[in-house]
Design a protein around this motif. Structure first.
Motif, PDB file in Angstrom:
ATOM      1  N   GLU A  46       0.825  -1.198   0.000  1.00 21.55           N
ATOM      2  CA  GLU A  46       0.000   0.000   0.000  1.00 21.55           C
ATOM      3  C   GLU A  46       0.863   1.254   0.000  1.00 21.55           C
ATOM      4  OE1 GLU A  46      -2.016  -2.923   2.999  1.00 21.55           O
ATOM      5  OE2 GLU A  46      -0.003  -2.213   2.513  1.00 21.55           O
TER       6      GLU A  46
ATOM      7  N   SER B 212       1.272  -8.412  -6.655  1.00 23.26           N
ATOM      8  CA  SER B 212       2.013  -9.339  -7.504  1.00 23.26           C
ATOM      9  C   SER B 212       1.834 -10.750  -6.972  1.00 23.26           C
ATOM     10  CB  SER B 212       3.497  -8.971  -7.537  1.00 23.26           C
ATOM     11  OG  SER B 212       4.060  -9.039  -6.249  1.00 23.26           O
TER      12      SER B 212
ATOM     13  N   LYS C  92      -1.569  -2.807 -14.599  1.00 26.16           N
ATOM     14  CA  LYS C  92      -0.550  -2.448 -13.609  1.00 26.16           C
ATOM     15  C   LYS C  92      -0.677  -3.267 -12.336  1.00 26.16           C
ATOM     16  CE  LYS C  92      -0.046   2.362 -15.108  1.00 26.16           C
ATOM     17  NZ  LYS C  92      -0.120   3.794 -14.693  1.00 26.16           N
ATOM     18  N   ASN C  93      -1.674  -4.163 -12.291  1.00 35.14           N
ATOM     19  CA  ASN C  93      -1.928  -4.935 -11.066  1.00 35.14           C
ATOM     20  C   ASN C  93      -2.039  -4.019  -9.847  1.00 35.14           C
ATOM     21  OD1 ASN C  93      -2.078  -7.432 -12.280  1.00 35.14           O
ATOM     22  ND2 ASN C  93       0.054  -7.944 -11.908  1.00 35.14           N
ATOM     23  N   THR C  94      -2.763  -2.937 -10.022  1.00 32.21           N
ATOM     24  CA  THR C  94      -2.893  -1.937  -8.963  1.00 32.21           C
ATOM     25  C   THR C  94      -4.366  -1.605  -8.745  1.00 32.21           C
ATOM     26  OG1 THR C  94      -0.732  -1.003  -9.471  1.00 32.21           O
ATOM     27  CG2 THR C  94      -2.235   0.363  -8.195  1.00 32.21           C
TER      28      THR C  94
ATOM     29  N   ARG D  35      -9.583  -0.186 -10.428  1.00 30.18           N
ATOM     30  CA  ARG D  35      -8.481  -1.111 -10.679  1.00 30.18           C
ATOM     31  C   ARG D  35      -7.848  -0.811 -12.011  1.00 30.18           C
ATOM     32  NH1 ARG D  35     -12.584  -3.228 -13.405  1.00 30.18           N
ATOM     33  NH2 ARG D  35     -12.340  -5.045 -14.764  1.00 30.18           N
TER      34      ARG D  35
ATOM     35  N   TYR E  31      -6.863   1.133  -6.590  1.00 30.33           N
ATOM     36  CA  TYR E  31      -6.836   2.458  -5.967  1.00 30.33           C
ATOM     37  C   TYR E  31      -8.067   2.662  -5.091  1.00 30.33           C
ATOM     38  CZ  TYR E  31      -3.594   3.101  -9.837  1.00 30.33           C
ATOM     39  OH  TYR E  31      -2.566   2.944 -10.733  1.00 30.33           O
TER      40      TYR E  31
ATOM     41  N   CYS F 157      -4.721  -3.155   2.253  1.00 27.80           N
ATOM     42  CA  CYS F 157      -5.362  -3.843   1.141  1.00 27.80           C
ATOM     43  C   CYS F 157      -5.109  -5.339   1.307  1.00 27.80           C
ATOM     44  CB  CYS F 157      -4.889  -3.341  -0.214  1.00 27.80           C
ATOM     45  SG  CYS F 157      -3.176  -3.666  -0.645  1.00 27.80           S
TER      46      CYS F 157
ATOM     47  N   SER G 100      -3.029   3.568  -3.022  1.00 30.10           N
ATOM     48  CA  SER G 100      -2.697   2.598  -4.075  1.00 30.10           C
ATOM     49  C   SER G 100      -2.307   1.281  -3.437  1.00 30.10           C
ATOM     50  CB  SER G 100      -1.544   3.106  -4.935  1.00 30.10           C
ATOM     51  OG  SER G 100      -1.870   4.306  -5.592  1.00 30.10           O
ATOM     52  N   CYS G 101      -2.680   0.215  -4.112  1.00 34.95           N
ATOM     53  CA  CYS G 101      -2.317  -1.139  -3.672  1.00 34.95           C
ATOM     54  C   CYS G 101      -1.697  -1.843  -4.869  1.00 34.95           C
ATOM     55  CB  CYS G 101      -3.538  -1.885  -3.166  1.00 34.95           C
ATOM     56  SG  CYS G 101      -3.245  -3.628  -2.782  1.00 34.95           S
ATOM     57  N   ALA G 102      -0.392  -2.005  -4.844  1.00 35.02           N
ATOM     58  CA  ALA G 102       0.318  -2.706  -5.914  1.00 35.02           C
ATOM     59  C   ALA G 102       0.442  -4.174  -5.546  1.00 35.02           C
ATOM     60  CB  ALA G 102       1.688  -2.088  -6.125  1.00 35.02           C
TER      61      ALA G 102
END
Length: 125
Positions: free
Chosen positions: A6, A25, A76-78, A72, A80, A96, A21-23
């Protein structure tokens, strides 16, 4: 194992805005849910908003409807969380989390299995 990070928390005045933001993977499936949760001191972790990765279906807790927007970017696999008209009661650590079963409609901490480290949001009056 899904890895979540986050960012975007901070200190803001009453009525202000922040975007979290939540990145993510490490997904093992194309179908999952990402949720935003928050926990204030002395309170239970609360589901704020959740989104289905496939069709973008969303859930919001009543207290943030009309003020917060989850979105989403799958490329970017993110995920918000746009937070507007912030109130002191929104102050909490925001996390997140991911659910492999895409149960965005539950948006409960007991359902989501992978978690980020959290980011502090403080709203001053």
């Amino acid at each position: 194992q899904v890895h979540l990070v986050e960012s975007g928390g901070g200190l803001v005045q009453l009525g202000g805005s922040l975007r979290l933001s939540c990145a993510a993977s490490g997904f093992t499936s194309d179908h999952y849910a990402i949720g935003w949760f928050r926990q204030a001191p002395g309170k239970e972790r609360e589901g704020v908003s959740c989104i289905n990765s496939s069709d973008g279906s969303t859930y919001y807790v009543d207290s943030v409807k009309g003020r917060f927007t989850i979105s989403r970017d799958n490329a970017k696999n993110t995920v918000y969380l746009q937070m507007n008209s912030l109130k002191p009661e929104d102050t909490a650590v925001y996390y997140c989390a991911e659910d492999d079963w895409a149960r965005y409609y539950y948006c409960s901490a007991s359902v989501f299995g992978s978690w980020g480290q959290g980011t502090q949001v403080t709203v001053s009056s």
